[in-house]
Design a protein around this motif. Sequence first.
Motif, short mmCIF file in Angstrom:
data_model
loop_
_atom_site.label_atom_id
_atom_site.label_comp_id
_atom_site.label_asym_id
_atom_site.label_seq_id
_atom_site.Cartn_x
_atom_site.Cartn_y
_atom_site.Cartn_z
N HIS A 1 31.09 -34.96 -44.36
CA HIS A 1 31.21 -33.58 -43.84
C HIS A 1 32.27 -33.55 -42.73
O HIS A 1 31.96 -33.46 -41.54
CB HIS A 1 29.90 -33.02 -43.32
CG HIS A 1 29.98 -31.54 -43.05
ND1 HIS A 1 29.20 -30.63 -43.71
CD2 HIS A 1 30.80 -30.82 -42.25
CE1 HIS A 1 29.52 -29.40 -43.30
NE2 HIS A 1 30.50 -29.51 -42.41
N ALA A 2 33.51 -33.60 -43.13
CA ALA A 2 34.62 -33.61 -42.18
C ALA A 2 34.56 -32.42 -41.24
O ALA A 2 34.30 -31.29 -41.65
CB ALA A 2 35.95 -33.61 -42.93
N LEU A 3 34.79 -32.68 -39.96
CA LEU A 3 34.79 -31.62 -38.96
C LEU A 3 36.18 -31.03 -38.77
O LEU A 3 36.34 -30.07 -37.99
CB LEU A 3 34.28 -32.17 -37.62
CG LEU A 3 32.84 -32.70 -37.61
CD1 LEU A 3 32.48 -33.24 -36.24
CD2 LEU A 3 31.86 -31.61 -38.05
N LEU A 4 37.16 -31.57 -39.47
CA LEU A 4 38.53 -31.06 -39.39
C LEU A 4 39.07 -30.87 -40.79
O LEU A 4 38.90 -31.75 -41.65
CB LEU A 4 39.42 -32.02 -38.60
CG LEU A 4 39.16 -32.09 -37.10
CD1 LEU A 4 39.86 -33.31 -36.51
CD2 LEU A 4 39.62 -30.82 -36.40
N PRO A 5 39.73 -29.74 -41.06
CA PRO A 5 40.30 -29.51 -42.39
C PRO A 5 41.52 -30.40 -42.60
O PRO A 5 42.14 -30.88 -41.65
CB PRO A 5 40.70 -28.03 -42.35
CG PRO A 5 40.92 -27.73 -40.91
CD PRO A 5 39.96 -28.61 -40.14
N ASN B 1 44.00 -14.57 -38.19
CA ASN B 1 44.61 -14.80 -39.51
C ASN B 1 43.99 -15.97 -40.26
O ASN B 1 44.45 -16.31 -41.36
CB ASN B 1 46.11 -15.05 -39.35
CG ASN B 1 46.84 -13.82 -38.87
OD1 ASN B 1 46.48 -12.69 -39.19
ND2 ASN B 1 47.89 -14.03 -38.07
N TYR B 2 42.96 -16.59 -39.69
CA TYR B 2 42.41 -17.81 -40.30
C TYR B 2 40.92 -17.73 -40.60
O TYR B 2 40.41 -18.49 -41.42
CB TYR B 2 42.67 -19.01 -39.37
CG TYR B 2 44.13 -19.28 -39.18
CD1 TYR B 2 44.86 -20.05 -40.10
CD2 TYR B 2 44.81 -18.72 -38.10
CE1 TYR B 2 46.21 -20.27 -39.93
CE2 TYR B 2 46.17 -18.94 -37.93
CZ TYR B 2 46.87 -19.71 -38.85
OH TYR B 2 48.21 -19.92 -38.68
N ALA B 3 40.21 -16.84 -39.95
CA ALA B 3 38.76 -16.78 -40.11
C ALA B 3 38.37 -16.32 -41.51
O ALA B 3 39.04 -15.49 -42.12
CB ALA B 3 38.15 -15.84 -39.07
N GLY B 4 37.29 -16.90 -41.99
CA GLY B 4 36.66 -16.47 -43.23
C GLY B 4 35.20 -16.25 -42.92
O GLY B 4 34.85 -15.52 -41.99
N THR C 1 37.59 -20.82 -39.14
CA THR C 1 38.90 -21.12 -39.72
C THR C 1 38.85 -21.20 -41.24
O THR C 1 39.62 -21.92 -41.86
CB THR C 1 39.48 -22.44 -39.15
OG1 THR C 1 38.57 -23.52 -39.41
CG2 THR C 1 39.72 -22.32 -37.65
N GLY C 2 37.94 -20.46 -41.83
CA GLY C 2 37.81 -20.45 -43.28
C GLY C 2 36.36 -20.32 -43.70
O GLY C 2 35.54 -19.79 -42.95
N ASP C 3 36.06 -20.85 -44.86
CA ASP C 3 34.69 -20.72 -45.39
C ASP C 3 33.87 -21.99 -45.24
O ASP C 3 32.79 -22.11 -45.82
CB ASP C 3 34.76 -20.31 -46.87
CG ASP C 3 35.31 -18.90 -47.03
OD1 ASP C 3 35.10 -18.07 -46.12
OD2 ASP C 3 35.98 -18.63 -48.05
N GLU C 4 34.39 -22.94 -44.50
CA GLU C 4 33.65 -24.17 -44.20
C GLU C 4 33.45 -24.28 -42.69
O GLU C 4 34.22 -23.74 -41.90
CB GLU C 4 34.40 -25.41 -44.70
CG GLU C 4 34.62 -25.45 -46.20
CD GLU C 4 33.34 -25.66 -46.99
OE1 GLU C 4 32.39 -26.24 -46.42
OE2 GLU C 4 33.28 -25.23 -48.15
N ARG D 1 45.56 -25.39 -40.11
CA ARG D 1 44.17 -25.06 -39.79
C ARG D 1 43.55 -26.11 -38.87
O ARG D 1 42.70 -25.79 -38.03
CB ARG D 1 43.35 -24.90 -41.07
CG ARG D 1 43.71 -23.63 -41.83
CD ARG D 1 42.84 -23.42 -43.05
NE ARG D 1 43.30 -22.25 -43.79
CZ ARG D 1 42.90 -21.00 -43.55
NH1 ARG D 1 42.00 -20.78 -42.61
NH2 ARG D 1 43.38 -19.98 -44.24
N LYS D 2 43.97 -27.35 -39.01
CA LYS D 2 43.49 -28.39 -38.10
C LYS D 2 43.92 -28.08 -36.67
O LYS D 2 43.14 -28.20 -35.72
CB LYS D 2 44.02 -29.76 -38.53
CG LYS D 2 43.49 -30.92 -37.69
CD LYS D 2 44.08 -32.25 -38.13
CE LYS D 2 43.56 -32.66 -39.49
NZ LYS D 2 44.00 -34.04 -39.84
N SER D 3 45.18 -27.65 -36.52
CA SER D 3 45.68 -27.32 -35.19
C SER D 3 44.95 -26.12 -34.59
O SER D 3 44.71 -26.08 -33.38
CB SER D 3 47.19 -27.04 -35.24
OG SER D 3 47.47 -25.77 -35.79
#
Length: 228
Positions: A85-89, A151-154, A158-161, A94-96
Amino acid sequence: MEATNQSNHAMKLYSHPMSSCSRRVRLGLEFKGLKYECINITSAGDPELLKINPMGYVPALMDGTTVVSDSFAILLYLEEKYPQHALLPKDLMRKSINYQAASIVSSSIQPLQNLVLVNYIGELVSPDEKLPWAQYHIRKGFVALEKLLGNYAGTYATGDEIYLADLYLAPQLDNGINRFKLDMTEFPLLLKLSKTYNETPSFRQILTETLQQHTDKNVLDFIKQQEA
């Protein structure tokens, strides 16, 4: 192979329910599915904590013979040793964004709303200035986060994870909304994320513990100790 910690090698986390720094680490441990013993510190000068972290701050993690303090250092350590379960994409941009969001919370908001400093402002200036001080600095950070994540939230920050930014945002939003009563009208994205965190079981469990502590004045007095 993915690294796992065995039952005879459970980690120890020195923590406190109202410490947002501790809560972000607990969330990281939960999402990675790692077994750990949570040791709640009840005194700022706890000798057991001071043995492994002379600064006397929570959180501090013991993983076998390895000792790591400071929430950011702990989470990066966990990410490298336990990649499940990576905490960084993987996406660098997105990581930045995750790094930036975590930094805004940990460097530009949390230290300035820490009750050690808030109480000092009350003593130095006036008790009436404690809440406005905290609200001002939280709001300033929230303005930056609302723009950064736009511009990044889902579903999540920062997305859907669920990633690192969420581990920092969930406790900070809880503090801003429930402890410091910040008006969230101008932060629709952050308010949406807060609602999502409170509806996500792993977040809700830890945040609910904190809400229960908000009514305990003894706990509020205790949290005058530092956290990192």
